[in-house]
Design a protein around this motif. Structure first.
Motif, mmCIF file in Angstrom:
data_model
loop_
_atom_site.group_PDB
_atom_site.id
_atom_site.type_symbol
_atom_site.label_atom_id
_atom_site.label_comp_id
_atom_site.label_asym_id
_atom_site.label_seq_id
_atom_site.Cartn_x
_atom_site.Cartn_y
_atom_site.Cartn_z
ATOM 1 N N ALA A 3 0.842 -1.195 0.000
ATOM 2 C CA ALA A 3 0.000 0.000 0.000
ATOM 3 C C ALA A 3 0.873 1.239 0.000
ATOM 4 C CB ALA A 3 -0.900 0.000 1.225
ATOM 5 N N ALA A 4 0.322 2.353 -0.440
ATOM 6 C CA ALA A 4 0.999 3.644 -0.351
ATOM 7 C C ALA A 4 0.715 4.233 1.026
ATOM 8 C CB ALA A 4 0.512 4.580 -1.441
ATOM 9 N N VAL A 5 1.777 4.522 1.768
ATOM 10 C CA VAL A 5 1.669 5.001 3.142
ATOM 11 C C VAL A 5 2.247 6.408 3.235
ATOM 12 C CG1 VAL A 5 2.356 4.595 5.541
ATOM 13 C CG2 VAL A 5 1.838 2.656 4.035
ATOM 14 N N VAL A 6 1.524 7.315 3.872
ATOM 15 C CA VAL A 6 2.017 8.675 4.093
ATOM 16 C C VAL A 6 3.111 8.628 5.147
ATOM 17 C CG1 VAL A 6 1.438 10.989 4.892
ATOM 18 C CG2 VAL A 6 -0.171 9.733 3.442
ATOM 19 N N GLY A 73 11.896 8.188 -4.547
ATOM 20 C CA GLY A 73 12.075 7.476 -5.799
ATOM 21 C C GLY A 73 11.446 8.146 -7.005
ATOM 22 N N GLY A 74 10.745 9.247 -6.797
ATOM 23 C CA GLY A 74 10.126 9.955 -7.909
ATOM 24 C C GLY A 74 9.416 11.196 -7.425
ATOM 25 N N VAL A 75 8.986 12.038 -8.377
ATOM 26 C CA VAL A 75 8.278 13.284 -8.065
ATOM 27 C C VAL A 75 7.056 13.400 -8.950
ATOM 28 C CG1 VAL A 75 8.374 15.806 -8.098
ATOM 29 C CG2 VAL A 75 10.349 14.506 -7.313
ATOM 30 N N ALA A 126 1.790 0.264 -5.573
ATOM 31 C CA ALA A 126 1.163 -1.062 -5.521
ATOM 32 C C ALA A 126 1.686 -1.970 -6.631
ATOM 33 C CB ALA A 126 -0.356 -0.930 -5.628
ATOM 34 N N SER A 127 2.001 -1.390 -7.777
ATOM 35 C CA SER A 127 2.491 -2.185 -8.909
ATOM 36 C C SER A 127 3.963 -2.537 -8.796
ATOM 37 C CB SER A 127 2.261 -1.417 -10.210
ATOM 38 O OG SER A 127 3.037 -0.228 -10.230
ATOM 39 N N GLY A 128 4.651 -1.954 -7.822
ATOM 40 C CA GLY A 128 6.063 -2.219 -7.637
ATOM 41 C C GLY A 128 6.976 -1.362 -8.480
ATOM 42 N N ILE A 129 6.435 -0.419 -9.219
ATOM 43 C CA ILE A 129 7.273 0.452 -10.059
ATOM 44 C C ILE A 129 8.145 1.357 -9.194
ATOM 45 C CG2 ILE A 129 7.206 2.338 -11.747
ATOM 46 C CD1 ILE A 129 4.671 1.065 -12.876
ATOM 47 N N LEU A 130 7.575 1.883 -8.103
ATOM 48 C CA LEU A 130 8.312 2.753 -7.200
ATOM 49 C C LEU A 130 8.176 2.272 -5.754
ATOM 50 C CD1 LEU A 130 7.382 6.339 -8.495
ATOM 51 C CD2 LEU A 130 9.490 5.074 -8.927
ATOM 52 N N GLU A 131 9.210 2.544 -4.968
ATOM 53 C CA GLU A 131 9.171 2.276 -3.532
ATOM 54 C C GLU A 131 8.730 3.505 -2.753
ATOM 55 O OE1 GLU A 131 9.860 -0.425 -1.416
ATOM 56 O OE2 GLU A 131 9.559 -1.569 -3.262
ATOM 57 N N SER A 132 8.936 4.679 -3.345
ATOM 58 C CA SER A 132 8.537 5.927 -2.685
ATOM 59 C C SER A 132 8.308 6.996 -3.737
ATOM 60 C CB SER A 132 9.597 6.388 -1.683
ATOM 61 O OG SER A 132 10.804 6.727 -2.344
ATOM 62 N N LEU A 133 7.535 8.002 -3.367
ATOM 63 C CA LEU A 133 7.177 9.069 -4.312
ATOM 64 C C LEU A 133 6.804 10.321 -3.548
ATOM 65 C CD1 LEU A 133 6.425 9.900 -7.311
ATOM 66 C CD2 LEU A 133 4.081 9.205 -6.709
ATOM 67 N N LEU A 134 7.341 11.442 -3.971
ATOM 68 C CA LEU A 134 6.892 12.736 -3.471
ATOM 69 C C LEU A 134 5.679 13.172 -4.291
ATOM 70 C CD1 LEU A 134 10.231 14.666 -2.962
ATOM 71 C CD2 LEU A 134 8.452 14.424 -1.220
ATOM 72 N N VAL A 135 4.563 13.400 -3.616
ATOM 73 C CA VAL A 135 3.378 13.949 -4.271
ATOM 74 C C VAL A 135 3.233 15.383 -3.773
ATOM 75 C CG1 VAL A 135 0.889 13.778 -4.607
ATOM 76 C CG2 VAL A 135 2.274 11.697 -4.419
ATOM 77 N N ILE A 136 3.366 16.314 -4.705
ATOM 78 C CA ILE A 136 3.384 17.740 -4.374
ATOM 79 C C ILE A 136 2.195 18.425 -5.035
ATOM 80 C CG2 ILE A 136 4.748 19.861 -4.383
ATOM 81 C CD1 ILE A 136 7.193 18.054 -5.113
ATOM 82 N N LEU A 164 5.334 12.575 1.366
ATOM 83 C CA LEU A 164 6.151 11.477 0.875
ATOM 84 C C LEU A 164 5.362 10.193 1.074
ATOM 85 C CD1 LEU A 164 8.872 10.377 -0.198
ATOM 86 C CD2 LEU A 164 9.483 9.979 2.202
ATOM 87 N N LEU A 165 5.125 9.469 -0.021
ATOM 88 C CA LEU A 165 4.500 8.161 0.053
ATOM 89 C C LEU A 165 5.586 7.089 -0.014
ATOM 90 C CD1 LEU A 165 1.495 8.518 -2.451
ATOM 91 C CD2 LEU A 165 1.499 8.915 0.020
ATOM 92 N N ARG A 166 5.423 6.037 0.772
ATOM 93 C CA ARG A 166 6.339 4.892 0.711
ATOM 94 C C ARG A 166 5.522 3.612 0.677
ATOM 95 N NH1 ARG A 166 5.768 2.233 5.318
ATOM 96 N NH2 ARG A 166 5.439 3.362 7.290
ATOM 97 N N ALA A 167 6.150 2.548 0.236
ATOM 98 C CA ALA A 167 5.494 1.249 0.227
ATOM 99 C C ALA A 167 5.360 0.734 1.658
ATOM 100 C CB ALA A 167 6.302 0.262 -0.611
#
Length: 335
Positions: A3-6, A73-75, A126-136, A164-167
């Protein structure tokens, strides 16, 4: 599936504050009218030379520091006011944050942009493409407002918020619940900037005066915003197996104080459960929800363990909602 976790939260407002009294010196309006109709007393506005990327970088840095990590891992940048029409602004934000060659892209869903961004981030994780992502969510709306339009000039402010979202585990605090998303392109002209796009440019005629500025049919938007946010909220709660009575706090897009009142009434919820910072920052578009989250944590209004409903409505038309149990720990960064 993960899941994406804040895991981190941060926000940034440009230093310059514009009060209602300052606006009344150049517009045919009053402080009392703005307060009673919109619910705004002041808003922050960028100084000349400050762009959306500057706001986004500051908010993202705070989100990373609050999570206790140096990078993501991404923006994903939700915005209606990119630095330039081309290229996207997110790659520059990633570069300035020192993230290296990570994936970075903009998302355009106007005031629903942050919720759409959370849903996109949840899918990437969820798809495993990223482990973490900044959502701005970041917008400098003052750059697209007609300074002579007393209606829009009093509503909007500039700012940025980021998470910041993380798996993680779907059952842990901070995990994003099911989403409800929707759109209605038939009503695209209710919220628009008519000039500057391919439709106007391909006509080979100069834009009409004022077409480079933001335009909105306030009366029609009001009714649609209330109906769509209330309906989407209920749908997201149903998908999560929750009732309105399970919700401790609602963080809705800060469009207008009267819209928040009407959404609360439509859902049959106490208005006190609705977080609101619109009085001091105005409508900050895609930055609205993360800014409200950050301010609510700092004010002690949002605490660890609270069940939170997020809901937004914006141009497109677009709308969306989700829920989560607030994680609390390490959020937000102390300033």
């Amino acid at each position: 599936m993960p899941a994406a976790v804040v895991a981190g939260l941060g926000s940034w407002l440009p230093p310059r504050v514009v009060t209602n009294h300052e606006l009344t010196r150049r517009l045919d309006t009053t402080d009392e009218w703005i307060r009673s109709r919109i619910g705004v007393t002041s808003r922050h506005v960028v100084d000349p030379g400050t762009a959306t990327s500057d706001l986004a970088v500051e908010a993202a840095r705070r989100a990373l520091r609050s999570a206790g990590v140096p990078a993501a891992g991404g923006v994903l940048l939700a915005t209606t006011t990119p630095d330039r029409p081309c290229p996207a602004t997110a790659p520059e934000v990633a570069f300035r944050l020192g993230l290296g060659a990570v994936p970075a892209f903009d998302l355009a869903a106007v005031c629903t942009g942050f919720v759409y961004g959370l849903a996109t981030g949840a899918g990437l994780i969820a798809s495993g493409i990223l482990e973490s992502l900044l959502v701005i969510g970041a917008d400098a709306y003052s750059t697209i407002l007609d300074p002579e339009d007393r209606t829009s000039s009093v509503i909007f402010g500039d700012g940025a918020g980021a998470v910041l979202l993380r798996a993680g585990d779907p059952e842990e605090p901070g995990a994003l619940g099911p989403f409800d998303l929707g759109s209605d392109g038939e009503l695209a002209d209710l919220i628009t900037v008519p000039g500057g796009g391919s439709r106007q440019r391909s006509s080979r005629t100069p834009p009409d005066r004022g077409d480079q500025y933001f335009k909105m049919d306030g009366r029609a938007v009001f009714g649609n915003a209330v109906a769509r946010m209330a309906g989407s909220s209920q749908s997201a709660l149903d998908k999560a197996g929750l009732r309105t009575s399970d919700v401790d706090r609602v963080v809705a897009h800060q469009a207008n104080a009267r819209i928040l009142d009407a959404v609360a009434a439509e859902l049959g919820m106490d208005r006190e459960r609705f977080v609101s910072n619109i009085a001091r920052v105005g409508n900050t578009s895609a930055a609205s929800i993360p800014l409200a989250l950050d301010h609510a944590v700092r004010d002690g209004e949002l605490r660890a363990g609270h069940r939170v409903l997020l809901t937004a409505f914006g141009g497109g038309l677009t709308w969306g909602s989700t829920s989560l149990r607030w994680p609390g720990t390490g959020l937000p960064e102390e300033q």
